[in-house]
Design a protein around this motif. Sequence first.
Motif, PDB file in Angstrom:
ATOM      1  N   PRO A 191     -16.848  19.424   3.253  1.00  0.00           N
ATOM      2  CA  PRO A 191     -17.768  18.269   3.214  1.00  0.00           C
ATOM      3  C   PRO A 191     -17.082  16.949   2.872  1.00  0.00           C
ATOM      4  N   LEU A 192     -16.140  16.988   1.927  1.00  0.00           N
ATOM      5  CA  LEU A 192     -15.441  15.743   1.575  1.00  0.00           C
ATOM      6  C   LEU A 192     -14.647  15.216   2.767  1.00  0.00           C
ATOM      7  N   ALA A 193     -13.916  16.148   3.421  1.00  0.00           N
ATOM      8  CA  ALA A 193     -13.131  15.764   4.592  1.00  0.00           C
ATOM      9  C   ALA A 193     -14.052  15.247   5.695  1.00  0.00           C
ATOM     10  N   ALA A 194     -15.210  15.855   5.821  1.00  0.00           N
ATOM     11  CA  ALA A 194     -16.165  15.430   6.850  1.00  0.00           C
ATOM     12  C   ALA A 194     -16.619  13.993   6.597  1.00  0.00           C
ATOM     13  N   ALA A 195     -16.895  13.696   5.326  1.00  0.00           N
ATOM     14  CA  ALA A 195     -17.278  12.318   4.982  1.00  0.00           C
ATOM     15  C   ALA A 195     -16.131  11.368   5.320  1.00  0.00           C
ATOM     16  N   GLY A 196     -14.922  11.808   4.995  1.00  0.00           N
ATOM     17  CA  GLY A 196     -13.746  11.001   5.305  1.00  0.00           C
ATOM     18  C   GLY A 196     -13.600  10.784   6.796  1.00  0.00           C
ATOM     19  N   GLY A 197     -13.793  11.856   7.557  1.00  0.00           N
ATOM     20  CA  GLY A 197     -13.662  11.781   9.006  1.00  0.00           C
ATOM     21  C   GLY A 197     -14.651  10.799   9.608  1.00  0.00           C
ATOM     22  N   LEU A 198     -15.853  10.785   9.050  1.00  0.00           N
ATOM     23  CA  LEU A 198     -16.910   9.888   9.537  1.00  0.00           C
ATOM     24  C   LEU A 198     -16.519   8.429   9.317  1.00  0.00           C
TER      25      LEU A 198
ATOM     26  N   ALA B 223      -9.954   3.400   5.080  1.00  0.00           N
ATOM     27  CA  ALA B 223      -9.068   3.804   3.985  1.00  0.00           C
ATOM     28  C   ALA B 223      -9.755   4.825   3.081  1.00  0.00           C
ATOM     29  N   ALA B 224     -11.029   4.570   2.780  1.00  0.00           N
ATOM     30  CA  ALA B 224     -11.790   5.527   1.976  1.00  0.00           C
ATOM     31  C   ALA B 224     -11.868   6.861   2.712  1.00  0.00           C
ATOM     32  N   GLY B 225     -12.116   6.782   4.013  1.00  0.00           N
ATOM     33  CA  GLY B 225     -12.173   7.994   4.833  1.00  0.00           C
ATOM     34  C   GLY B 225     -10.861   8.738   4.821  1.00  0.00           C
ATOM     35  N   GLY B 226      -9.763   7.993   4.953  1.00  0.00           N
ATOM     36  CA  GLY B 226      -8.440   8.597   4.969  1.00  0.00           C
ATOM     37  C   GLY B 226      -8.141   9.331   3.676  1.00  0.00           C
ATOM     38  N   LEU B 227      -8.586   8.736   2.572  1.00  0.00           N
ATOM     39  CA  LEU B 227      -8.364   9.330   1.254  1.00  0.00           C
ATOM     40  C   LEU B 227      -9.086  10.674   1.134  1.00  0.00           C
ATOM     41  N   LEU B 228     -10.330  10.704   1.632  1.00  0.00           N
ATOM     42  CA  LEU B 228     -11.113  11.941   1.563  1.00  0.00           C
ATOM     43  C   LEU B 228     -10.546  13.010   2.492  1.00  0.00           C
ATOM     44  N   LEU B 229      -9.976  12.528   3.592  1.00  0.00           N
ATOM     45  CA  LEU B 229      -9.476  13.447   4.615  1.00  0.00           C
ATOM     46  C   LEU B 229      -8.072  13.961   4.285  1.00  0.00           C
ATOM     47  N   LYS B 230      -7.401  13.277   3.361  1.00  0.00           N
ATOM     48  CA  LYS B 230      -5.980  13.530   3.137  1.00  0.00           C
ATOM     49  C   LYS B 230      -5.595  14.990   2.858  1.00  0.00           C
ATOM     50  N   PRO B 231      -6.307  15.672   1.959  1.00  0.00           N
ATOM     51  CA  PRO B 231      -5.889  17.052   1.688  1.00  0.00           C
ATOM     52  C   PRO B 231      -5.905  17.913   2.952  1.00  0.00           C
ATOM     53  N   ALA B 232      -6.934  17.750   3.773  1.00  0.00           N
ATOM     54  CA  ALA B 232      -7.021  18.537   5.005  1.00  0.00           C
ATOM     55  C   ALA B 232      -5.895  18.161   5.961  1.00  0.00           C
ATOM     56  N   LEU B 233      -5.574  16.854   6.018  1.00  0.00           N
ATOM     57  CA  LEU B 233      -4.515  16.415   6.932  1.00  0.00           C
ATOM     58  C   LEU B 233      -3.131  16.860   6.459  1.00  0.00           C
ATOM     59  N   ASN B 234      -2.953  16.966   5.145  1.00  0.00           N
ATOM     60  CA  ASN B 234      -1.654  17.404   4.638  1.00  0.00           C
ATOM     61  C   ASN B 234      -1.320  18.810   5.113  1.00  0.00           C
TER      62      ASN B 234
END
Lengths: 342, 342
Positions: free
Chosen positions: B254-261, A257-268
Amino acid sequence: MAPERPVTVALDGYGAERGFDVLAQGARLAAADGIGVRVFGPERALGLSGANGIEVVDTTEAVANDEDPVPAVRAKKEASVVRAARDVAEGSSAAMISCGSTGATMAAATFGLRRLKGVQRPALAVQVPVPGKPVLFLDVGANVEVRAQHLAQFAFLGAAFSAAVLEVRDPSVGLLTVGEEAGKGREEVVEAGRLLSQAPGIRFVGNVEGRDLPAATVDVVVTDGFTGNVSLKLLEGTAKVVAAAVGDAARSNPLAAAGGLLLKPALNGLRRELHPDTTGGAILLGLRGTAVVGHGSSGAEGIANAIRLAARCAEVDAVGRTAALLAEGGAGRGALAADTDA
Amino acid sequence: MAPERPVTVALDGYGAERGFDVLAQGARLAAADGIGVRVFGPERALGLSGANGIEVVDTTEAVANDEDPVPAVRAKKEASVVRAARDVAEGSSAAMISCGSTGATMAAATFGLRRLKGVQRPALAVQVPVPGKPVLFLDVGANVEVRAQHLAQFAFLGAAFSAAVLEVRDPSVGLLTVGEEAGKGREEVVEAGRLLSQAPGIRFVGNVEGRDLPAATVDVVVTDGFTGNVSLKLLEGTAKVVAAAVGDAARSNPLAAAGGLLLKPALNGLRRELHPDTTGGAILLGLRGTAVVGHGSSGAEGIANAIRLAARCAEVDAVGRTAALLAEGGAGRGALAADTDA
């Protein structure tokens, strides 16, 4: 290529599944870009009176989704989609767009705008929403049964549109079938491949397979309207299901979930890229005017994108350039004129 | 339902694109599960002598991917895929599996195993790799041109297999076409829908569209081998492209990368679920024996899964139960016997 005067688009005021408000909002968004919009729909329900750049032509008749398109379009001379097509034919608008019944839009456009010289069957084309390079895909539903000559024509129509509107230089064209080798597929597909491999004026690269569509290995993919319609819905559905599964994965445990949150802008960004609304809808190719078939389920932004697509086709004179490329590329001879059921 | 003695599967030792080592490793993985494997391939190159549960029948002839399948299979009586089929026909193995040419495998199986009573055309079926509930999809390439009766038969074959092997109770069956309403689609599809809606012994739910396949709205989706082949490759390709795009998004900053991990373990499960190798390949339905068509590009785990699928079909007596369900569900009358070109 900014036009001196704004391009005017005729918008069918009926057919948007999310209602008149959403349709009106889409019209406002497009008008805010400087596109003139003539809306054929119920003035009161649309609530657009006085909106900048928008003119409502009060219309209270419509072709419903469950009506048989051809007889309905023939019978209802004052239906919104028929009036929109007439507006283009009469020169008051430069292009039409409808989010209503695809069949009714095709019928109204074909009767109202007529076919380009030498074109036997208009075809419905979409820019496939895959990441990266867009692919033009046709026919996605205008002709469920085709002959080889029709498929060959679709190749020319798609290549011409890709060059004229999508600004692809010398677009590569592939024929969708079940194997890479010549001779694979239904009889009419094999024959279309033979016609195209001998045709001048087109960069035909041969057979492509289902995987080539999302992988964008060619600029234009040609198929019949049955395979194309199934494929397009499958592609959109798969992208949606996979995106949802990624979301589920991101909710499966706290770390994810933490990962998803960080990834969200890129995924949007990706989600936007994959969303059917982004490309604005399908274009009916082969007519003497531009007709765009928007998604019935579109939101305001999707409707605005469909209007923008129609305006863009008019601005770059997609019809004129398609006609010129068809004539140049052998429209009057070879594959395109091999038989005529027009 | 553990069998007293291990089920024995005949494995074509040729055709795995990643080479004999990978094929041999796949055989070892399946044998480690207690499946007996008889491999028809080059003894020395396979390096399997003495491997537990594996018997190599030294074979040095094969049908290549670029050969015309039917004449090649007829001419090469000692080719690996032909011998594997014969092994099943003679009762030495309970099922066959090949990762070589799909056409050659279908030809060898059809000639060697023969069709079930009343079946006009065998069909190739796969479990579609979508998240959640699996969907059985056929025909994915055995018959590029079909008649209405063939489509109706595919529905019965798919329903029987779904019930017998996938343990779906009273599986729902949909017919793939361009719209939900009856009457949408090619002529043979409309007619097949009419036949199926009147047929006893099958839960036919009507038309489905491309989006229903990834959304898994029914248990069995029926189409012709052209549309099915294009659709399956499109579906696999789209899942791959979307997964890759998610990966790209995770590397975009980098933020997305952390999220992806953090998200990676959860996504790996999804990737496995979507990977074609997970389901082990396609099954040729309608024959008096089981034939599995593995992916040529499979890794060892994919090959092992294809062997496991073949073994499972044999263990649950898929053929016998399919025959019984066909007979029960109107195989000898109605849709299935409406015309015979057998």
